[in-house]
Design an enzyme around this catalytic site. Structure first.
Site, PDB file in Angstrom:
ATOM      1  N   PRO A 117      16.075  18.399  -0.882  1.00  0.00           N
ATOM      2  CA  PRO A 117      15.202  18.270   0.128  1.00  0.00           C
ATOM      3  C   PRO A 117      15.874  18.773   1.275  1.00  0.00           C
ATOM      4  CG  PRO A 117      16.635  16.085  -0.255  1.00  0.00           C
ATOM      5  CD  PRO A 117      16.961  17.042  -1.436  1.00  0.00           C
ATOM      6  N   CYS A 169      22.128  12.721   6.002  1.00  0.00           N
ATOM      7  CA  CYS A 169      22.047  13.677   7.249  1.00  0.00           C
ATOM      8  C   CYS A 169      22.885  13.529   8.250  1.00  0.00           C
ATOM      9  CB  CYS A 169      20.546  13.104   7.750  1.00  0.00           C
ATOM     10  SG  CYS A 169      20.027  14.168   8.959  1.00  0.00           S
TER      11      CYS A 169
END
Ligand SMILES: Cc1cc2nc3c(=O)[nH]c(=O)nc-3n(C[C@H](O)[C@H](O)[C@H](O)COP(=O)(O)O)c2cc1C
Length: 325
Positions: A14, A103
């Site tokens: 992703p 993240c």
């Protein structure tokens, strides 16, 4: 991945701002990529609890039937909000839901999302358990090795995920503090592979088919996940397949780069994606890596005002300027 076969065992990582539906289909159409994933998506955005961002979150989650198998990636730190958002992803038809515990971006970590969770394993457990109980499709997680080198949690995270019934786990073995600097320490992938029985997906710094094979040999991982290399080399999955079958692989020529740029730009135009021109400019730099005089094309595209002008510049560059050079 639970009942969902990932064949071949290669996954497009992703990447926010990159792996939208158009880019994912571009990759899928080249063949030999076993799983594609959405960009990370705010769980609050999906359930509509952060004002006007719901439409944007749903844009991230839109996909076409040819994208199966496809997984949706969510981030957030409120277990119930994550579970409600995951349920919506399941109802939208995704094959799996992935939770982002990696993240490093401040905006995300300051609310404990993404790698922020790596410092609170109680919260990780609560998120995984609550989301798991809301789903019938497989739940996976993608994570970094820890907040920093002194607080490595990858083995504990992997064991916890297995314990809760997570179907597969993907490790990007850098720490939060490392950002993208230095190298991924693949021995951390080997450590989690030795600690659990569920499928382990290795990620980080695969640039070539040789790297992919090396990662599997060194770590024993069950699948490889490729991010940045795929944005400038969308053929990498096909190359891995060829390399495994024949020991060598096809390299794109300029005509192939022309074709992939034209195809991607035509798809962006046809889909009327938000900020088509911005995307075209962004991808000009990825796709012209290693192309003779590519810098000139990038500058011309940078100054262009319309998508048609950009498409004409690309055609002119590859059919006239490069041929004449
Ligand atoms: C521009 C960019 C955006 C990214 N966005 C995401 C994301 O939305 N979710 C996620 O889990 N990882 C994200 N990542 C991390 C990648 O999925 C991957 O873990 C990392 O790039 C290491 O793999 P690579 O060396 O193959 O690129 C992103 C990376 C980049 C470069």
């Amino acid at each position: 991945m639970g009942p969902v076969p990932i064949k071949p065992a290669t996954i497009l990582a992703p990447m926010a701002g990159i792996t939208d539906t158009v880019f994912r289909r571009l990759i899928r159409n080249q063949g030999h990529c076993g799983l594609i994933m959405t960009e990370f998506t705010s769980s609050h955005g999906v359930i509509g609890s952060d004002g006007g961002r719901r439409k944007k979150s749903f844009n991230y989650l839109s996909f076409e039937p040819e994208e199966h198998p496809i997984s949706s990636q969510l981030f957030g730190s409120d277990p119930q909000v994550m579970a409600d958002a995951a349920r919506i992803c399941q109802d939208l038809g995704f094959d799996a839901v992935d939770i982002n515990f990696g993240c490093p971006v401040k905006k995300v970590t300051k609310c404990n999302g993404g790698s922020g969770c790596l410092r609170d394993l109680g919260l990780v457990r609560s998120i995984l358990e609550t989301v798991k109980s809301a789903l019938t499709i497989p739940l996976t997680m993608k994570f970094r090795a820890g907040w920093n080198d002194r607080e490595l949690v990858h083995v504990k995270m992997a064991q916890m995920a297995e314990d809760i019934g997570v179907a597969a786990i993907a490790l990007h073995p850098r720490t939060r503090e490392q950002g993208y600097s230095g190298l991924s320490d693949w021995s951390r992938i080997a450590e989690i592979k030795a600690a659990v029985k569920i499928p382990v997906i290795g990620n980080g710094d695969i640039l070539t088919p040789e790297d992919a094979v090396r990662m599997v040999r060194q770590t024993g991982c069950d699948a490889v996940m490729i991010g940045r290399a795929a944005s400038s080399n969308p053929w990498i999955f096909r190359q891995i397949n060829e390399y495994l079958e024949t020991g060598s692989y096809w390299e794109p020529a300029e005509v192939d780069r022309h074709e992939i740029m034209s195809t991607y730009y035509r798809m962006l135009d046809e889909e009327e994606m938000p900020d088509t021109i911005g995307k075209m400019k962004q991808f000009a730099s990825y796709f012209t890596h290693g192309v003779r005089n590519g810098a000139k094309l990038r500058v011309d595209i940078y100054h262009a005002k319309s998508s048609q002008q950009i498409r004409d510049l690309v055609d002119h560059f590859f059919t006239r300027e490069l041929v004449a050079a």
